[in-house]
Design a protein around this motif. Structure first.
Motif, mmCIF file in Angstrom:
data_model
loop_
_atom_site.group_PDB
_atom_site.id
_atom_site.type_symbol
_atom_site.label_atom_id
_atom_site.label_comp_id
_atom_site.label_asym_id
_atom_site.label_seq_id
_atom_site.Cartn_x
_atom_site.Cartn_y
_atom_site.Cartn_z
ATOM 1 N N ILE A 26 0.751 -1.302 -0.281
ATOM 2 C CA ILE A 26 0.242 -0.285 0.485
ATOM 3 C C ILE A 26 0.477 0.921 -0.684
ATOM 4 O O ILE A 26 1.652 1.388 0.710
ATOM 5 N N TYR A 27 0.788 1.969 -0.888
ATOM 6 C CA TYR A 27 1.135 3.595 -0.987
ATOM 7 C C TYR A 27 0.100 4.811 -1.074
ATOM 8 O O TYR A 27 -0.274 4.498 -1.761
ATOM 9 N N ALA A 28 0.611 5.236 0.222
ATOM 10 C CA ALA A 28 -0.187 6.802 0.206
ATOM 11 C C ALA A 28 0.762 7.883 -0.442
ATOM 12 O O ALA A 28 1.391 8.251 0.316
ATOM 13 N N LEU A 29 -0.027 8.750 -1.661
ATOM 14 C CA LEU A 29 0.145 9.754 -1.296
ATOM 15 C C LEU A 29 -0.789 10.707 -0.661
ATOM 16 O O LEU A 29 -1.794 11.005 -0.707
ATOM 17 N N LEU A 30 0.679 11.221 0.162
ATOM 18 C CA LEU A 30 -0.421 12.554 1.231
ATOM 19 C C LEU A 30 0.037 13.838 0.948
ATOM 20 O O LEU A 30 1.074 14.252 0.645
ATOM 21 N N LEU A 35 -4.813 -1.205 -7.517
ATOM 22 C CA LEU A 35 -6.142 -0.774 -6.918
ATOM 23 C C LEU A 35 -6.021 0.521 -6.616
ATOM 24 O O LEU A 35 -5.025 0.939 -5.814
ATOM 25 N N PHE A 36 -6.859 1.436 -7.433
ATOM 26 C CA PHE A 36 -6.949 3.208 -6.861
ATOM 27 C C PHE A 36 -7.629 3.860 -6.040
ATOM 28 O O PHE A 36 -8.719 3.460 -6.225
ATOM 29 N N LEU A 37 -7.741 4.314 -4.963
ATOM 30 C CA LEU A 37 -8.698 4.633 -3.952
ATOM 31 C C LEU A 37 -8.332 6.551 -3.975
ATOM 32 O O LEU A 37 -7.085 6.386 -2.744
ATOM 33 N N ASP A 38 -8.841 6.821 -4.570
ATOM 34 C CA ASP A 38 -8.369 8.368 -4.579
ATOM 35 C C ASP A 38 -9.599 8.733 -3.218
ATOM 36 O O ASP A 38 -10.781 8.962 -2.494
ATOM 37 N N GLU A 39 -9.208 9.473 -1.821
ATOM 38 C CA GLU A 39 -9.557 9.236 -0.327
ATOM 39 C C GLU A 39 -10.439 8.967 -0.405
ATOM 40 O O GLU A 39 -11.713 9.158 0.030
ATOM 41 N N PRO A 40 -10.167 8.062 0.261
ATOM 42 C CA PRO A 40 -11.472 6.869 0.782
ATOM 43 C C PRO A 40 -12.271 6.714 1.484
ATOM 44 O O PRO A 40 -13.303 6.053 1.552
ATOM 45 N N THR A 41 -11.212 7.763 2.413
ATOM 46 C CA THR A 41 -12.106 7.758 4.050
ATOM 47 C C THR A 41 -12.417 8.794 4.002
ATOM 48 O O THR A 41 -12.938 8.967 5.040
ATOM 49 N N THR A 42 -12.771 9.824 3.122
ATOM 50 C CA THR A 42 -13.057 11.895 3.430
ATOM 51 C C THR A 42 -14.812 11.358 3.712
ATOM 52 O O THR A 42 -15.312 10.477 2.829
ATOM 53 N N LEU A 66 -3.388 4.612 -2.607
ATOM 54 C CA LEU A 66 -5.353 5.833 -2.148
ATOM 55 C C LEU A 66 -3.910 6.850 -1.897
ATOM 56 O O LEU A 66 -2.543 6.749 -1.969
ATOM 57 N N THR A 67 -4.811 8.149 -2.354
ATOM 58 C CA THR A 67 -4.465 9.448 -1.397
ATOM 59 C C THR A 67 -4.833 9.600 -0.228
ATOM 60 O O THR A 67 -6.273 9.254 0.087
ATOM 61 N N THR A 68 -4.469 10.542 0.641
ATOM 62 C CA THR A 68 -5.162 11.084 1.416
ATOM 63 C C THR A 68 -4.858 12.430 2.325
ATOM 64 O O THR A 68 -3.817 12.475 1.836
ATOM 65 N N GLN A 69 -5.593 13.259 2.413
ATOM 66 C CA GLN A 69 -5.261 13.923 3.188
ATOM 67 C C GLN A 69 -5.260 14.202 5.034
ATOM 68 O O GLN A 69 -4.529 15.031 6.036
ATOM 69 N N TYR A 70 -5.453 12.062 5.642
ATOM 70 C CA TYR A 70 -5.175 12.404 7.013
ATOM 71 C C TYR A 70 -3.942 11.970 7.325
ATOM 72 O O TYR A 70 -3.335 10.928 6.767
ATOM 73 N N LEU A 71 -2.934 12.128 8.128
ATOM 74 C CA LEU A 71 -1.774 11.916 8.581
ATOM 75 C C LEU A 71 -2.023 10.319 9.366
ATOM 76 O O LEU A 71 -1.210 9.714 8.821
ATOM 77 N N GLU A 72 -2.937 10.013 9.818
ATOM 78 C CA GLU A 72 -3.229 9.409 10.309
ATOM 79 C C GLU A 72 -3.381 7.980 9.370
ATOM 80 O O GLU A 72 -2.782 6.474 10.111
ATOM 81 N N GLU A 73 -4.272 7.877 8.747
ATOM 82 C CA GLU A 73 -4.246 7.370 7.788
ATOM 83 C C GLU A 73 -3.163 6.302 7.135
ATOM 84 O O GLU A 73 -3.234 5.942 7.013
ATOM 85 N N ALA A 74 -2.585 7.782 7.254
ATOM 86 C CA ALA A 74 -1.176 7.207 6.143
ATOM 87 C C ALA A 74 -0.029 6.649 6.801
ATOM 88 O O ALA A 74 0.196 5.428 6.212
ATOM 89 N N LEU A 93 -2.063 3.259 7.717
ATOM 90 C CA LEU A 93 -2.272 1.821 6.391
ATOM 91 C C LEU A 93 -0.903 1.573 5.807
ATOM 92 O O LEU A 93 -0.895 0.389 5.200
ATOM 93 N N ALA A 94 0.065 2.627 5.024
ATOM 94 C CA ALA A 94 0.530 2.641 4.386
ATOM 95 C C ALA A 94 1.701 2.012 4.510
ATOM 96 O O ALA A 94 2.317 1.799 5.033
ATOM 97 N N ASP A 95 2.002 0.831 3.770
ATOM 98 C CA ASP A 95 4.043 0.354 3.373
ATOM 99 C C ASP A 95 4.684 1.546 3.574
ATOM 100 O O ASP A 95 5.699 1.736 4.289
ATOM 101 N N GLN A 96 4.560 2.503 2.178
ATOM 102 C CA GLN A 96 5.391 3.648 2.134
ATOM 103 C C GLN A 96 4.004 5.077 1.642
ATOM 104 O O GLN A 96 3.139 4.682 0.770
#
Ligand SMILES: Nc1ncnc2c1ncn2[C@@H]1O[C@H](COP(=O)(O)OP(=O)(O)OP(=O)(O)O)[C@@H](O)[C@H]1O
Length: 319
Positions: free
Chosen positions: A35-39, A158-165, A191-199, A202-205
């Motif tokens: 899982i990669y998060a673009l934060l 799988l691309f998830l654009d802000e999955p938990t907003t 996945l993209t996220t604005q949430y630091l906690e989520e990144a 969840l994210a490996d990187q």
């Protein structure tokens, strides 16, 4: 180029709208089954990056490969291996959950769309509501169904654009659980996220995207180790003391947390340095309400990186 272990490979991606540079230089890669998060904050360029990787728009420069396929030159091959769940739902709310999945199954020419629908409803714990119209479902359930729909064609990326907003805390935790389960099953997730906690959770990187550039990337602990260890946090009486302290301690790297009236100062951890910090504050007549030693958080990394980028931008403008 050997890409067997890398599912997403992005190099020097650029995109402008008119004279506005949205992506300046985006480079990263995502190992298969991780899982990669673009934060990034609002407007950082997260959705634009996803839109390029899912072939909805073309980049102005740079290259991107998904499972070895070039997004600009081989979009049909890319479509076969990816799926996207975006910020806007693809569900038909006048239909039931089962009907939505059946339509998707038929679109993908599945031989047994019913079987696939039942399996996905079970996987996402939605079986009990499957015959109710989606319009009566909660936001968390709709988001789950959205992801279920995107899995119908058995994508590997799988691309998830802000999955938990917009989701409540409980649905957010459920979504994290689902994403982890998909990764554990071998899927690659961007996945993209604005949430630091989520990144962090969840994210490996994580890639920190800011104004169209990846400022830093790595595992959460690698990112935290970019900051000097030996950070300390001061909490002050009011915002004025906070601003004053940030100024007085400006020779150290700091990150300000106005909501908590707190300032994190990154030091070498030596007792002499701590004495010097307290001396500066005393001479500035600033009283400290609370003091603690801490290891840097992802928030500290994010705020520090963004601050450094700003001063770099300013210096560049002066050249
Ligand atoms: N089609 C377009 N034409 C002009 N500008 C655009 C277009 N699409 C996006 N932008 C601009 O590009 C910038 C980056 O947008 P993008 O949607 O990629 O950001 P984001 O990081 O996903 O932010 P958010 O979290 O708000 O979705 C924004 O300033 C946006 O206004």
């Amino acid at each position: 180029m050997e890409k067997t272990d890398v599912s997403i490979f992005v190099s020097s991606l650029k995109k402008s709208y008119k004279d506005k540079e949205i992506l300046k230089d985006v480079t990263f890669s995502v190992p298969t089954g991780t899982i990669y998060a673009l934060l990034g904050s609002n407007g950082a360029g997260k959705t634009t990056t996803i839109r390029i990787l899912t072939t909805q728009i073309r980049p102005d420069g740079g290259t991107a490969h998904i499972q070895g396929f070039d997004v600009a030159k081989e979009p049909e091959k890319v479509h076969r291996v990816i799926s996207l769940t975006g910020q806007f739902s693809a569900l038909d709310e006048s239909l039931t959950g089962m009907e939505n999945l059946l339509i998707m199954g038929r679109l993908h020419h599945l031989s047994a769309p019913e079987k696939s629908a039942v399996r996905l409803l079970e996987y996402f714990d939605l079986s009990a509501s499957s015959s109710r119209r989606v319009s009566s479902w909660s936001g968390g359930m709709k988001r789950k169904l959205d992801i279920a729909m995107s899995l119908v064609g058995s994508p590997s990326v799988l691309f998830l654009d802000e999955p938990t907003t917009g989701l409540d805390p409980q649905s957010r935790l459920a979504m994290w659980q689902i994403v982890r389960r998909l990764r554990d099953g071998g899927m690659t997730v961007l996945l993209t996220t604005q949430y630091l906690e989520e990144a962090e959770q969840l994210a490996d990187q994580i890639g920190i995207l800011h104004r169209g550039r990846i400022l830093a990337q790595g595992t959460p602990s690698q990112l935290k180790s970019l900051l000097p260890q030996g950070a300390v946090r001061f909490t002050f009486r009011d915002q004025e003391d906070l601003r004053c302290a940030a100024f007085l301690l400006g020779k150290w790297q700091t990150s300000s947390h106005p909501a908590e009236c707190a300032l994190t100062v990154f030091t070498d951890g030596r007792a002499d340095t701590l004495r010097e910090l307290f001396r500066h504050l005393r001479e500035g007549h600033i009283s400290v309400r609370k003091f603690s030693e801490l290891s840097p958080s992802l928030e500290d990394v994010f705020l520090t990186m963004i601050k450094e980028e700003k001063s770099y931008g300013k210096n560049k403008a002066k050249l």
